[in-house]
Each structure stands twice: as structure tokens, then as C-alpha cells.
Enzyme design. Structure first.
Site, PDB file in Angstrom:
ATOM      1  N   TYR A 169     -65.956   0.454 -18.244  1.00  0.00           N
ATOM      2  CA  TYR A 169     -67.108  -0.308 -18.719  1.00  0.00           C
ATOM      3  C   TYR A 169     -67.509   0.157 -20.125  1.00  0.00           C
ATOM      4  O   TYR A 169     -66.793   0.905 -20.771  1.00  0.00           O
ATOM      5  CB  TYR A 169     -68.249  -0.201 -17.716  1.00  0.00           C
ATOM      6  CG  TYR A 169     -67.939  -0.861 -16.384  1.00  0.00           C
ATOM      7  CD1 TYR A 169     -67.496  -2.177 -16.318  1.00  0.00           C
ATOM      8  CD2 TYR A 169     -68.078  -0.166 -15.182  1.00  0.00           C
ATOM      9  CE1 TYR A 169     -67.206  -2.786 -15.110  1.00  0.00           C
ATOM     10  CE2 TYR A 169     -67.787  -0.771 -13.962  1.00  0.00           C
ATOM     11  CZ  TYR A 169     -67.348  -2.080 -13.939  1.00  0.00           C
ATOM     12  OH  TYR A 169     -67.051  -2.681 -12.732  1.00  0.00           O
ATOM     13  N   CYS A 340     -64.973   3.148   8.525  1.00  0.00           N
ATOM     14  CA  CYS A 340     -64.605   2.094   7.578  1.00  0.00           C
ATOM     15  C   CYS A 340     -63.099   1.845   7.696  1.00  0.00           C
ATOM     16  O   CYS A 340     -62.315   2.784   7.806  1.00  0.00           O
ATOM     17  CB  CYS A 340     -64.959   2.529   6.165  1.00  0.00           C
ATOM     18  SG  CYS A 340     -64.318   1.462   4.843  1.00  0.00           S
TER      19      CYS A 340
END
Length: 461
Positions: A169, A340
Site C-alpha cells: 500500500y 478456521c
């Protein structure tokens, strides 16, 4: 699991344990503000025993790009943030936000509007679209905005700022030799490429005070391509450590060029970023070090901290699947952890602009919306098929107090999920099937394997 639950100091702040909810972009809505869903979502992870709860990226400015996530740009954005902080603190956890000046070349506005970046480099989504270089005064404006947002956060009750210098980013675009081709004071030499990040840290420090905790999340490398060579990442880590300006470094590997490493899936081995921890430790010394990457396996997390590889364990998707992971580990209830499966359902929907569901936890990011009420009648519930859906339905009905029978024509439970979890590299899926089996036993479901049920059988029952 003794070491995981030892307190640790991050600057002037003391955490009750070493377990951190990793920053993830999860609950953004159309207003780009925090909301009651955030209050419940982050609060549930604090209730579940985390020492520190971090939000996903929060942008400090919309001057050069529309907010791609939540924002903290003025006092109107503070109200709900303060409620999140209050809820997290209620359960004895500390609360932090991941603060970002923007995402630069990763931004998607439309096919015709190039976003701003460190230099005129290709947009990620439309490479033919060349980014606009942020003007020097614009860079300084973003630095100032980061300080102002950090002060708003501190006044809202936020305990620590994690500066988002990760994943390719905007900050990464400035610190990177590949993306930064500037000729002003923010480009050229290694030191100049770090100037944007350093000035942000200094501005946050100036705005929040010398004792306010500041962390950095940084990209160590982009795993084999030239976006972030590991030598550059280690040099940045050393630069940050030598600056004396930061209280914790959170590192990860990967970028959009290899998103499979940045966002973990079923295919990665547990603790996959720990292999780089010794290199990080060598260059940063005693500064508290945090890593992420499928550390929701208690034995792996405990060993990483006990061996001194890292000081804090950041868990992301694992805490969406089971917000009470920390408390279950502390109490030794490892069999009750909802694992998960690394399916990417949360990330997939985020990329489509949808709400973020979890494939194995219907309550994930929907806290309080599907309350399980006690059964009001003495019904017999018949569930046909012991695939994952049938197993979950049966266990849930039994948990509510109904008398439940589960019939499966095969000799095993799990349906096609059992086959999906059979390969060695899909152990996470296998773990979920085993968890559902334990739920069937725990809730005393009357199980009938190798028993096919017809319509006539149903009528008789």
C-alpha cells in the site's frame, strides 16, 4: 500454554497476554465509519480473552483518494470508535487501530481515473492506467493528517496506533525502490524513501505524546519477486529499530503480487511466517516483535513465544472463526476451538464489496443477530445427512435443548468435506470435520451411521 499468557509491555502499555487480534478489513459499511456491528464484533474478541484487539486499516485522509475502508478524518468519526474502545476495555483488553495514509496504486476508482502513488507507476487493477505522483505538498498534508487522526484516536480511548506500512500500500510504495522514482526529498536514496514513514511516526509521536505506544506493520518481502526484496525489508526493519521511534514491529511477508502469502489459506502450513523471525530478531534487537500467519494452532503459538522467535502472536481468520480462542486455550479446552478452514470466504466477499461472512461461524461479524434461544417445547428433531450442514444443524438443535437424531447412510460423518480434508495439505478442513464430530458427541445427538432414511421411514418416526 504458560508463555502465551504472560503480560508484556509495549512502550508504556501493559498487555495481559501475548495474544493479539490481527488487523483485518472486515466490517466496513457504506458510510466508512465504525458502527454497532464493530462494537459487538471487536468486543466479542476482547471478551474471548485477547490481550490486544486491533482493527483493520483506518484511513486518515480522503484528500487524494476515496476511503477504501473505515476512516478517521474528523470528530464525527470519533463517536462510534469511542464505543468500540469502551466495549473492548470492558473485558480487560487493550484496543488499537491500524492507521493508514492510503492505498495508492492499489486503489480502484474507475477504469479512467488514475489514483495517486509515490510515482507514475501502473495501477494494480488496470496496469495501463498510470498513477499520478503525489505532489510534495500532498505528502506533507498526509503526514499531518496521520498525526491529527492519531490524536482523535487517542482521545477516543485507543491505546496504541499501528501504522500500516504493509502489503504494497501507499507507505510501501514510498519505501520501495521499485515503486518510488521521486526526485524530491521523498525519493532517491534509501533514507529519502523512508522519509514519508519516518515523518508519519514523528508526527504521531508529536500529536500523541512521547509515551504513547506506536507500532509498525511492515512488509519484510514479497516472496521471490522484485516488489520487495528481503534485503530491502531487513534494511527497513533495522532503520525503524535504530530510529528509536517505535515500540513494536509487526512483520508479514507478501504483497498483491503474491496475495496467497499476504492472506493465508488452507494451503499454507501453520506458522508459515515464523521462518523469517530469526532474521527480523537479528536486525531489530529487543524491540517487541509480532508475527501472523496461521498461528491459531496453540502448540505452534506457544512454542514461537517460548523459544523467543516472537513476542506476540497475531491471529486473524482464526479469531473470526472462534472469537473465544484465547480463553479456550487458557482453560485447556482445545477440543472446543472452532478451527478456521482457510477457505477465504471472508476475503472473497470483501473483494466483492459484500458483507464478510464466515463459512464456519455464522455469528462471525453478525454478533447478536442469531441468538440461540432455549427450546420451548419437547420436540424430536430428525436430521438426515451427516455432512457439515447436517452436523451443524443437529448439534445446534441439541444445544438448544431439543432431542435430536442424526441419520447418515455412509459409515462416516463429514460428507464431501471429509474427502476435501483428506489430503495432507488440507489439514484445516479435516480439523473442522473433527470439531463437528466432537460437537455431535458433546451435545448427545443420537447418531445413526450406515442407515439410509426414506420418506416412509420419516413418516413412521
Amino acid at each position: 500454554m504458560n508463555k502465551l499468557f504472560e503480560p508484556i509491555k509495549i512502550g508504556s502499555m501493559t498487555l495481559k497476554n501475548r495474544i493479539v487480534m490481527a488487523p483485518m478489513g472486515t466490517t466496513t459499511d457504506t458510510t466508512n465509519a465504525f458502527n454497532m456491528r464493530d462494537v459487538k464484533y471487536y468486543g466479542e474478541r476482547a471478551k474471548g480473552g485477547c490481550g490486544l484487539v486491533l482493527t483493520g486499516a483506518v484511513v486518515a485522509s480522503t484528500e487524494f483518494e476515496p476511503a477504501p475502508c473505515q476512516k478517521l478524518t474528523n470528530t464525527k468519526d470519533v463517536y462510534m470508535l469511542q464505543l468500540v474502545a469502551e466495549r473492548v476495555h470492558f473485558y480487560g483488553a487493550k484496543f488499537g487501530i491500524q492507521l493508514s495514509p492510503g492505498i495508492g496504486r492499489m486503489n480502484w476508482i474507475d477504469p479512467h481515473t488514475p489514483p495517486y502513488s509515490a510515482s507514475p507507476v501502473p495501477n494494480y487493477y488496470v496496469p495501463s492506467l498510470i498513477c499520478r505522483e503525489l505532489p510534495t505538498e500532498g505528502v506533507k498534508s498526509l503526514v499531518k493528517a496521520m498525526g491529527e487522526s492519531a490524536k482523535l484516536a487517542k482521545d477516543a480511548g485507543v491505546d496504541i496506533i499501528e501504522i500500516h506500512a504493509y502489503g504494497g500500500y501507499l507507505i510501501d510504495q514510498f519505501t520501495s525502490a521499485k515503486w518510488n522514482h521521486r526526485t524530491d526529498e521523498y525519493g532517491g536514496s534509501f533514507e529519502n524513501r523512508q522519509r514519508f514513514l519516518r515523518e508519519i511516526v514523528e508526527e504521531v509521536r508529536r500529536a500523541c505524546g512521547k509515551d504513547y505506544p506506536i507500532a509498525i506493520k511492515m512488509t519484510l518481502d514479497s516472496m521471490g519477486d522484485d516488489e520487495r526484496p528481503i534485503e530491502e525489508g531487513l534494511a527497513i526493519a533495522k532503520y525503524l529499530a535504530d530510529s528509536g521511534l517505535v515500540d513494536m514491529i509487526h512483520f508479514g511477508r507478501g504483497a498483491y503480487s503474491c496475495r496467497w502469502r499476504m492472506v493465508s489459506s488452507v494451503y499454507q502450513p501453520v506458522g508459515f511466517d515464523l521462518e523469517a523471525a530469526p532474521m527480523m530478531r537479528e536486525v531489530i534487537g529487543d524491540i517487541p516483535l509480532m508475527a501472523h500467519g496461521k498461528l491459531n494452532h496453540p502448540d505452534v503459538a506457544e512454542k514461537a513465544v517460548s523459544d523467543g522467535l516472537i513476542d506476540l502472536v497475531a491471529i486473524g481468520h482464526g479469531l473470526i472463526a472462534d472469537p473465544h480462542w484465547a480463553n479456550k486455550v487458557k482453560k485447556g479446552k482445545l477440543d472446543e476451538i472452532n478451527p478456521c478452514i482457510g477457505c477465504g470466504e471472508c476475503h472473497f466477499n470483501a473483494m466483492k464489496g459484500h458483507s464478510r461472512p464466515c463459512a464456519v461461524n455464522v455469528h462471525g461479524m453478525r454478533e447478536g443477530e442469531f441468538e440461540l434461544t432455549a427450546a420451548k417445547s419437547d420436540l424430536n428433531i430428525l436430521v438426515i445427512g451427516a455432512g457439515p450442514g447436517g452436523m451443524k444443524a443437529a448439534a445446534t438443535a441439541a444445544e438448544r435443548g431439543y432431542r435430536v437424531s442424526l441419520y447418515e447412510k455412509n459409515t462416516y460423518m463429514g460428507g464431501i468435506m471429509a474427502a476435501a480434508g483428506a489430503p495432507r495439505f488440507k489439514a484445516d478442513v479435516h480439523d473442522q470435520v473433527e470439531y463437528l464430530k466432537r460437537q455431535i458427541a458433546k451435545n448427545k445427538v443420537d447418531l445413526h451411521l450406515n442407515t439410509e432414511i426414506t420418506l416412509e421411514d420419516v413418516k413412521k418416526i
